[in-house]
Motif scaffolding. Structure first.
Motif, mmCIF file in Angstrom:
data_model
loop_
_atom_site.group_PDB
_atom_site.id
_atom_site.type_symbol
_atom_site.label_atom_id
_atom_site.label_comp_id
_atom_site.label_asym_id
_atom_site.label_seq_id
_atom_site.Cartn_x
_atom_site.Cartn_y
_atom_site.Cartn_z
ATOM 1 N N ASP A 161 -15.437 26.610 -14.039
ATOM 2 C CA ASP A 161 -16.099 26.250 -12.782
ATOM 3 C C ASP A 161 -16.297 27.547 -12.006
ATOM 4 O O ASP A 161 -15.325 28.215 -11.638
ATOM 5 C CB ASP A 161 -15.218 25.296 -11.962
ATOM 6 C CG ASP A 161 -15.140 23.921 -12.596
ATOM 7 O OD1 ASP A 161 -16.172 23.418 -13.040
ATOM 8 O OD2 ASP A 161 -14.028 23.355 -12.644
ATOM 9 N N LEU A 162 -17.527 27.914 -11.758
ATOM 10 C CA LEU A 162 -17.825 29.213 -11.163
ATOM 11 C C LEU A 162 -17.595 29.224 -9.651
ATOM 12 O O LEU A 162 -17.685 28.185 -8.983
ATOM 13 C CB LEU A 162 -19.271 29.591 -11.470
ATOM 14 C CG LEU A 162 -19.595 29.740 -12.963
ATOM 15 C CD1 LEU A 162 -21.089 29.876 -13.165
ATOM 16 C CD2 LEU A 162 -18.849 30.930 -13.563
ATOM 17 N N CYS A 163 -17.322 30.413 -9.156
ATOM 18 C CA CYS A 163 -17.028 30.575 -7.737
ATOM 19 C C CYS A 163 -18.234 30.234 -6.860
ATOM 20 O O CYS A 163 -18.099 29.611 -5.820
ATOM 21 C CB CYS A 163 -16.570 32.012 -7.491
ATOM 22 S SG CYS A 163 -16.049 32.360 -5.803
ATOM 23 N N HIS A 164 -19.420 30.650 -7.309
ATOM 24 C CA HIS A 164 -20.647 30.423 -6.541
ATOM 25 C C HIS A 164 -21.783 30.023 -7.487
ATOM 26 O O HIS A 164 -21.669 30.193 -8.706
ATOM 27 C CB HIS A 164 -21.042 31.691 -5.775
ATOM 28 C CG HIS A 164 -19.988 32.153 -4.815
ATOM 29 N ND1 HIS A 164 -19.511 31.384 -3.785
ATOM 30 C CD2 HIS A 164 -19.295 33.329 -4.760
ATOM 31 C CE1 HIS A 164 -18.578 32.053 -3.130
ATOM 32 N NE2 HIS A 164 -18.432 33.218 -3.695
ATOM 33 N N PRO A 165 -22.882 29.506 -6.962
ATOM 34 C CA PRO A 165 -23.990 29.051 -7.811
ATOM 35 C C PRO A 165 -24.668 30.192 -8.567
ATOM 36 O O PRO A 165 -24.702 31.339 -8.102
ATOM 37 C CB PRO A 165 -24.965 28.409 -6.819
ATOM 38 C CG PRO A 165 -24.159 28.122 -5.598
ATOM 39 C CD PRO A 165 -23.115 29.178 -5.535
ATOM 40 N N ILE A 166 -25.219 29.851 -9.727
ATOM 41 C CA ILE A 166 -26.016 30.784 -10.525
ATOM 42 C C ILE A 166 -27.367 30.149 -10.830
ATOM 43 O O ILE A 166 -27.577 28.963 -10.571
ATOM 44 C CB ILE A 166 -25.309 31.160 -11.846
ATOM 45 C CG1 ILE A 166 -25.103 29.896 -12.711
ATOM 46 C CG2 ILE A 166 -23.995 31.871 -11.593
ATOM 47 C CD1 ILE A 166 -24.632 30.197 -14.130
ATOM 48 N N ALA A 167 -28.255 30.930 -11.397
ATOM 49 C CA ALA A 167 -29.562 30.425 -11.840
ATOM 50 C C ALA A 167 -29.500 30.241 -13.355
ATOM 51 O O ALA A 167 -29.612 31.228 -14.100
ATOM 52 C CB ALA A 167 -30.669 31.398 -11.451
ATOM 53 N N SER A 176 -13.871 36.017 -6.761
ATOM 54 C CA SER A 176 -13.220 35.613 -8.009
ATOM 55 C C SER A 176 -14.269 34.999 -8.923
ATOM 56 O O SER A 176 -15.381 34.697 -8.482
ATOM 57 C CB SER A 176 -12.099 34.594 -7.740
ATOM 58 O OG SER A 176 -12.634 33.416 -7.165
ATOM 59 N N LEU A 177 -13.928 34.827 -10.179
ATOM 60 C CA LEU A 177 -14.874 34.230 -11.125
ATOM 61 C C LEU A 177 -14.911 32.720 -10.975
ATOM 62 O O LEU A 177 -15.969 32.105 -11.042
ATOM 63 C CB LEU A 177 -14.474 34.589 -12.561
ATOM 64 C CG LEU A 177 -15.324 33.980 -13.679
ATOM 65 C CD1 LEU A 177 -16.770 34.486 -13.602
ATOM 66 C CD2 LEU A 177 -14.726 34.305 -15.044
ATOM 67 N N GLU A 178 -13.762 32.112 -10.784
ATOM 68 C CA GLU A 178 -13.661 30.652 -10.728
ATOM 69 C C GLU A 178 -13.580 30.156 -9.296
ATOM 70 O O GLU A 178 -13.074 30.835 -8.403
ATOM 71 C CB GLU A 178 -12.427 30.187 -11.510
ATOM 72 C CG GLU A 178 -12.478 30.552 -12.981
ATOM 73 C CD GLU A 178 -11.260 30.056 -13.739
ATOM 74 O OE1 GLU A 178 -10.969 28.855 -13.665
ATOM 75 O OE2 GLU A 178 -10.606 30.882 -14.397
#
Length: 363
Positions: free
Chosen positions: A214-220, A247-249
């Motif tokens: 689960d990523l820390c922030h949104p990606i494309a 952080s990554l998560e």
């Protein structure tokens, strides 16, 4: 320590990769207030980062028993998933999503985790029928059924070797590196959503490497890619905004305060990227070591030949590159010349291998 102060200190320790210290801090608070479900949720989340999944299951279960919210079910479900208990994990995620209701909003983490559970259950041929059929047959029967289901799951899940991964970021991308060797790109499966990434690859033991984040922030997702080289799998995720990730998560939310990486790096000679490790990394040194390792990789057969051609092309002059492109294209891939003077003024004929005949394809 107040709840806000504790959470702030735990977040700081997470950002610095000091997860063991965070567990010790939360444990001290649990001794003072052992009936606080939020403390058990926080410790379960930290134990997940330490890959202590059995302990995280225990804390997640305790948080649920104490009346914890959907976060307790999410942490509990993740821990069960990582132990290969996919049926129980799916049940926990479904209960958590039901409990959360409309609170989840745009960043619904349960949806992706339930999909991963359902995929594993189907792939392994697991079923919860045996558990449900014994539900009315008494406590002992129910317990025996659960043990049978768990044993069936364990029989289908191969032990997976521990494989290291790390990450760093630039202004526009988050780069995740998995140190898994000698993979073929067609065998590696990487799936992106707005807030998650899943990586799977077969291992020589017959088991499967799996990493779900689960990523820390949104990606494309449509602008995110991955590449496979002999020494590693590298996943590049395109940031939605040029934000510095602490952080990554995380929960995939957009932070209220936007911090630019460029501004943070102006005061430093060498970029220092956040990482899951407490140890600071010299990324220039690591990049040089990876290149050296790739060059030292001993390939065989077609792979070795292709590597040689790539080296010649990459280090060659413009004339060498033109000669290689022209000869390869005009000969249908049967000739590869590096001498531009030799091929510049004429068409390169097809030269099939000995014992083979060239034929044009008739439409």
């Amino acid at each position: 320590m107040s709840s806000g102060s504790l959470q702030g200190e735990v977040s700081r320790l997470h950002d610095e990769g000091q997860y063991t210290e965070a567990v010790e801090l939360i444990t001290a608070e649990i001794k003072k207030t052992p009936d606080n479900p939020e403390l058990f949720v926080s410790r379960a989340q930290t134990l997940l980062k330490l890959e202590k999944f059995k302990e995280a299951v225990s804390d997640g279960s305790k948080a649920i028993d104490l009346g914890g919210g959907w976060e307790a079910h999410l942490a509990h479900g993740k821990a069960l998933f990582n132990l290969g208990q996919y049926i129980q994990s799916l049940e926990t995620f479904n209960k958590g999503k039901e409990k959360a209701g409309s609170q989840l909003g745009q960043f619904d983490q349960f949806g992706q985790w339930t999909a991963w559970c359902e995929e594993r259950i189907k792939k392994l041929g697991l079923s919860d029928k045996s558990t449900s059929s014994e539900a009315d047959g008494g406590t002992m029967k129910g317990k025996k059924s659960e043990e049978t289901t768990a044993a069936a799951a364990a029989a289908n899940v191969m032990p997976v070797p521990k494989i290291k991964h790390d990450w760093y970021q630039t202004e526009t991308q988050v780069v995740l590196t998995i140190l898994i060797k000698n993979q073929k790109k067609e065998d590696v499966k990487v799936e992106f959503t707005d807030t998650t990434v899943s990586i799977r690859a077969p291992l020589g033991s017959g088991s499967e490497y799996s990493l779900e984040i689960d990523l820390c922030h949104p990606i494309a997702p449509d602008q995110s890619t991955f590449r496979v080289i002999p020494s590693k799998v590298e996943v590049k995720m395109k940031k939605v905004d040029g934000l510095r990730w602490g952080s990554l998560e995380g929960d995939g939310a957009v932070p209220s305060i936007k911090t630019s990486i460029t501004g943070a790096q102006d005061t430093e000679n060498v970029p220092s990227y956040p990482t899951s490790s407490a140890k600071k990394h010299d990324w220039n040194k690591i990049e040089a070591e990876v290149k050296k390792e790739e060059e030292a990789e001993k390939l065989e057969g077609d792979a070795a030949l292709n590597q040689l051609f790539q080296k010649i092309y990459g280090e060659g002059s413009e004339e060498t590159k033109r000669a290689m492109n022209k000869s390869f294209m005009e000969s249908g891939g049967t000739v590869l010349s590096t001498n531009w003077k030799e091929v510049a003024g004429k068409k390169v004929d097809v030269k099939p291998p000995d014992g083979m005949e060239y034929k044009k394809w008739d439409n």
